[in-house]
Structures are given as structure tokens and as C-alpha cells.
Enzyme design. Sequence first.
Site, PDB file in Angstrom:
ATOM      1  N   ASP A   6      16.286  -3.187  -4.633  1.00  0.00           N
ATOM      2  CA  ASP A   6      15.228  -3.494  -3.671  1.00  0.00           C
ATOM      3  C   ASP A   6      14.509  -4.747  -4.151  1.00  0.00           C
ATOM      4  O   ASP A   6      13.737  -4.703  -5.112  1.00  0.00           O
ATOM      5  CB  ASP A   6      14.252  -2.317  -3.565  1.00  0.00           C
ATOM      6  N   HIS A  60      -3.391  -0.168  -3.396  1.00  0.00           N
ATOM      7  CA  HIS A  60      -2.794  -0.184  -2.047  1.00  0.00           C
ATOM      8  C   HIS A  60      -2.597   1.214  -1.460  1.00  0.00           C
ATOM      9  O   HIS A  60      -2.311   1.353  -0.274  1.00  0.00           O
ATOM     10  CB  HIS A  60      -1.432  -0.885  -2.070  1.00  0.00           C
TER      11      HIS A  60
HETATM   12  C1  X5A Z   1      -0.452  -3.634  -7.155  1.00  0.00           C
HETATM   13  C2  X5A Z   1       0.260  -4.782  -6.550  1.00  0.00           C
HETATM   14  C3  X5A Z   1       1.812  -5.592  -4.924  1.00  0.00           C
HETATM   15  C4  X5A Z   1       2.783  -5.148  -3.917  1.00  0.00           C
HETATM   16  C5  X5A Z   1       3.533  -6.312  -3.332  1.00  0.00           C
HETATM   17  C6  X5A Z   1       4.502  -5.869  -2.277  1.00  0.00           C
HETATM   18  N1  X5A Z   1       1.094  -4.526  -5.540  1.00  0.00           N
HETATM   19  N2  X5A Z   1       5.161  -6.960  -1.634  1.00  0.00           N
HETATM   20  O1  X5A Z   1       0.106  -5.895  -7.003  1.00  0.00           O
HETATM   21 ZN    ZN Z   2      -1.292  -7.338  -6.659  1.00  0.00          ZN
END
Ligand code: X5A
Ligand code: ZN
Length: 673
Positions: free
Chosen positions: A20, A135
Site C-alpha cells: 500500500d 486523525h
Molecule cells: C499521523 C499522520 C498521516 C496520514 C497521511 C495519509 N498521518 N495520506 O501524520
Molecule cells: Zn501528519
Amino acid sequence: MGTALIYDEEMTKYKLLWVDPTCKIEVPQRLTVSHEALVKNGLADRCVPVPVREATDADILLVHSEEYLEAVKKTPYMTLEDLKEFTLQYGDVYFHPNIYHCAKLAAGAALQLVDSVMTGKVRNGMALVRPPGHHSMRSAANGFCVFNNVAIAARYAKQKYGLKRVLIVDWDVHHGQGVQYCFEDDPSVLYFSWHRYEHQKFWPQLRESDYDSVGKDKGAGFNINVPWNKVGMKNSDYLSVFFHILLPVAYEFCPDLVLVCAGFDSAIGDPEGEMCASPDIFAHLTHLLMNLAGGKLCAVLEGGYHLTSLAQSVCQTVQTLLGDPAPRPANLDGPCQSALESLHGVRSAHRQYWSCLKHAAETPPSDISTKRIKLEEEVEEKTEKAGEEKSAEEEVWPEPPKRVTPPLRTALVLPNGVACPDRCKRFSCSDDPDPVRVNKLREHFLKDADDTDALTALSSLIALVEKMEKNEICNGLALVRDVSMAMMCVVQHAASALSNRVLVVCVGDAVVPSHSTEDGKTLLVQFSNKESEEQTCKYYIPVCLKKGCSDVSAFTQAALGLLLALGYEYDPSLVVLVRTPDSGLPDSVWRQLTGLLQGLAQGHTLVLLQEGEKACVGSTASSLLGDAAPSLGQLHAPQMEDVEALERLRHRLQAHWKLLQTTAPGTGGGDKH
Ligand code: X5A
Ligand code: ZN
């Protein structure tokens, strides 16, 4: 009081098990390289080790839904195929049989950190965790995140310790939309995030990541988004946002606790952020937050995908939490046009909620929001070009130099009979005065008096400055008979003997050596209530406040948006901080000021106080030693006249001082005044 470090190797024990391209950067080594760098630099050893724990169901349910928790609970028993399938319902995240365990430890680590800080076991600390958290949402994993570690920590801290206000600073390069959703309507949690946005073209491509999402209902004003609409943002852009948005608002908010979503993908080299801020900027971002909430700061790792950049940034952060002086901030050439547009947008969106922003420009930047739509076509163009350009990861930058801390932190020049506070050293050159210098000093400053004590004090002062210059002593404090004379003496010495710049901050209306600023070797900023003659020199800046320095709100606003910004741009090698006995500056503000200014000149601050002010020696020394200053309390709106005067001054000075800018030229938004 100590810095906690939380780390457990267990959190390295999950990884991506299939192909991925978006998830392949979130690797176990992120944690190992960070921790190894802390060990290698002798920082881990200086921290208080705190063990992780598993967050309980009850902890996790503070933020997440029962259904989601139950679903994640099943992942350890899934087959590879099931895991892939489970992963598919979420965005940019992967699961692994051990990730649920690690996610409980990551959230638990944040809670252990909160407990250590809130119970006074340590002053502050950092938790190195995987998976990250900001997130993840109530019922969804997202962006490598499973449980929202920091959001859980904020709710937990409020509940367990009865905190009224928590500040979350998210300096990760991505928008922590999970945190935003969690606290959107909650005025007790102020969420600040800057993030790569590119007019909604950058992941997670949400309309609600823009500056006009300010929070909802009672929480309106308590969500601050700073969208970066271009890549390549630098130290100046980051600091500008701190000086002109985050810090004024944070001081007005007056948090009981500061939580940092400490992602380091906002540093140079990171393939996600593609920004150009150097790892040592995190020393300053950390330092600038360390006097809020009585110093109670918990940093929890989020992103950071360039292993070298990440490790350097983590070290800068932890070393600052430990109290070591920050390195000189390098080449601050002012914010870029795009950053100014963002700054302007945020300030105008929030002016109705924060009195410190009341006088920000009213008009939102003309077209920055509408660009969102227009930009659609440009995307293809950009992907086509990608092959030719050097990728962000190949970017090279110098390793931040080792931060060498002077053997002695704080030296005091005190008259006989005044006791030297703990942890400081009394300093005098009386055993070994340089006769040539003594004569010079007598000639210049004590013409008619044959005052041995005064002479010794002045020679000691000069000797102290020299030791600071050689980095043998970090900072100092002198109780002198005449602050004006002492200030004059130091400035004169500095101008003739030092090759570098000196920032003189004078609080109160002493006679200042304004004539010695002509050559730019001295920048003199004076706060008083005396309307002074129109300033004529770029390097002499009188700041006149109606009630002098006794109005905490007005002074704080001036100190953050004006003085700090000026100081950082000037980049002195020595700060001389002077206060007159009648300045009217409350002790708590004085301590904040003393603390904040130590971000400059590698912490080389010399404080001059008048002899009668014995009572302030202890608290000033404490600030010089790096103790957290007491909170100022929630700030009220400063007097209209003061705010207007400050805005006028800032506006006038920004032609010379780029870090004072808050609006983009040509966006149709002149400041209101
Ligand atoms: C915690 C963080 C980034 C996710 C990127 C997805 N997440 N494209 O930095
Ligand atoms: Zn980030």
C-alpha cells in the site's frame, strides 16, 4: 522538576503486511530511530522514565463509540484477508494483529504522561507512540491512527483533574480532523492546527480544514485552523503564526494544561509535508509553549516520516523540555506571501472571538477561499512535473549543531548583604579586576565619584557578559545602583567589544542609550507610558502604553506580537533585560517575559534591576533558571487606545521588520486602525 519520557518497544511491533503505497511510510523504525537518537544524545538518560499502560475501555470510550471499539477489538484474531477487508472501510490506514494492543498502549502512554504532569511527578514530558492518533474519529480509524490519543488525554485530564481549559497544539503537517470533530462545540478545549492544505487539494481534502472552521455553538472561536496553501513553508512562516495567532490567543485563553500533537512531518525532508522548516524550529515552538499552564506540557508523537529529520526534531523537542537553551533561530527572513494570506484569513475569521485579534484586518483575503475551486486543473500539471524535481526526502540540510549548555546556568551580581538564591552562583570579579577596564569604567561612568562598590559592580557586569559570550555562563542578574548607567555600560561594551548584536529590552522609563542604536548593533525596545518623540531610528523602538506596563493584557500583546517577533528577526547574541522600580509590571508578567526572551540568544539574558528591588531577585532568578512562570489568568480586552497604538506601531515597523507582518500585500486587506 523533570521531564517524563514514555517509550515502549512493544509499539514497534506492528507493521504493514501488504502493499500500500500510501501506508508504507508508517514504519516501526520511526519509533526506534527517535528513541535511539535520544539515547545517543544523552537526553533519554536525563528524563524520568515513565512506563506505558493500556488504556482501558472506559478511557477509549471518552472519545470513541462502543461499536468502533468492539470492532477494533476483533482485529487481533483476524486473518490477513479479514484485516485487509476491515482496513478498506477506512481511509489511509492499515491494521495488523498487534495494532489494537499498540493503540491501547499509545493512548495509555498519553494518559500516563498526563498523570505524571498533573500529579507533579514531572513538569512536562513526551510520549513516543505508534500508532498516532489525531486523525481517528469517534467511529473510524484514519490516516494511520486507531484511537485518538490526544483527544482521549484531553477528556481524561478534564475529568480526572477537573481542568477548566485545555489547549491542544497540533503542529503535525496534517489536519487532525479527529481532534477538531471531537471538540468542535466545546469551549473548554482550544484546538489549534496548522496543516498542508493547498486549497483543499491535500489529504484529507476537507472543506472543514480551512481557516473559516472556527468551531460551533458554544465552541465558536475555540477551533483554529491555519491552512498552508503552498509547500516549502519555513521557520519564519511557523514563527509568524505563533507570534500573531497561537501565542496571543493561548495567553488570552489561559489553559490549565497544554497538549501537543507532536507530529514532525512539518519539518524539512518529510515526504508528506514537503515543508522547509528546520528541525531546530521545534526547540522554539516548544520553548514558546513552555510557560503556559504553569509549564504543564505533554507532547505526544503523531506523524514524521523522514527518519533522520524525525529523530532530529524529537531531540530538539525533548532537549527543550529538559530546559536546555534553544539554539539561535537561523535565517528568519519573514513569512512568504502565501503564509501571510493564511495568517490574514485566520486572524480575520477569529477577530470576533479573541480580544487580542480584535484589530486584525476585517476583510478576508480576497480570493484565497475561491481558489479551492479554481485549482482543480492545476493538479495534473503538478503530477506531470513530479519526475523532474528533487523529492522532499532527498532534500539536504545541516544536522542541528549540538546544543552545548554552559556549565553555569545563572550568575548573580549582588551587593554585599543580599543573599544569593539557591541553584545560582554569586558572581564578582573583585578578586581579579582588569585594571585597564576599571580605569576606563571610572572615566566613563563614575567621573566624579570614587565609588569602589559601584565600580566593582560595573566591572563584574562586563566580566559576566564576557563569560556569557564564551558560553561559560548562560544568563545573569545584577542588582545595580543605577540601571540606566549599568545598561549604558553594557551596551557600550557590547558595541565596542562584541561582534554581535544586542537586544535591549527596557521595561519602564529609564534613560536609555538610544543614541547607540545607530549602527544596528543594538536594538532597543522600551516600554513605558511616556509618549516619546517620534521614533527616528530603525533600532530604537519606544512602545508607549496608556497605563504603562501595569495593564497585563496590553503588555502581553505587545510582548508577543511585537517584542518577540522583533527579537527573533533581529537574532541577537545577547539580551539585556532592564526594569525600573516604577515600571508597574506585575511580577507574573515579568516572569513570563523573562522566560519567553530566553528563546533568543541561546538563552543569554542579562537582567538588570535597581538595588532596592531585592524582593524580586528570587523570582527573577527562578525564571532565569528555567522554572515555569505562573499563569497570567484569563486576559481581558486591553484598552482600545493601547491596542490601536500597538497596531499602528506594528504597521509602521513592518516595512523594516518582516516578522511583524500579518497581512499579505495586495490582498486588499489593510489593517484596521
Ligand atoms: C499521523 C499522520 C498521516 C496520514 C497521511 C495519509 N498521518 N495520506 O501524520
Ligand atoms: Zn501528519
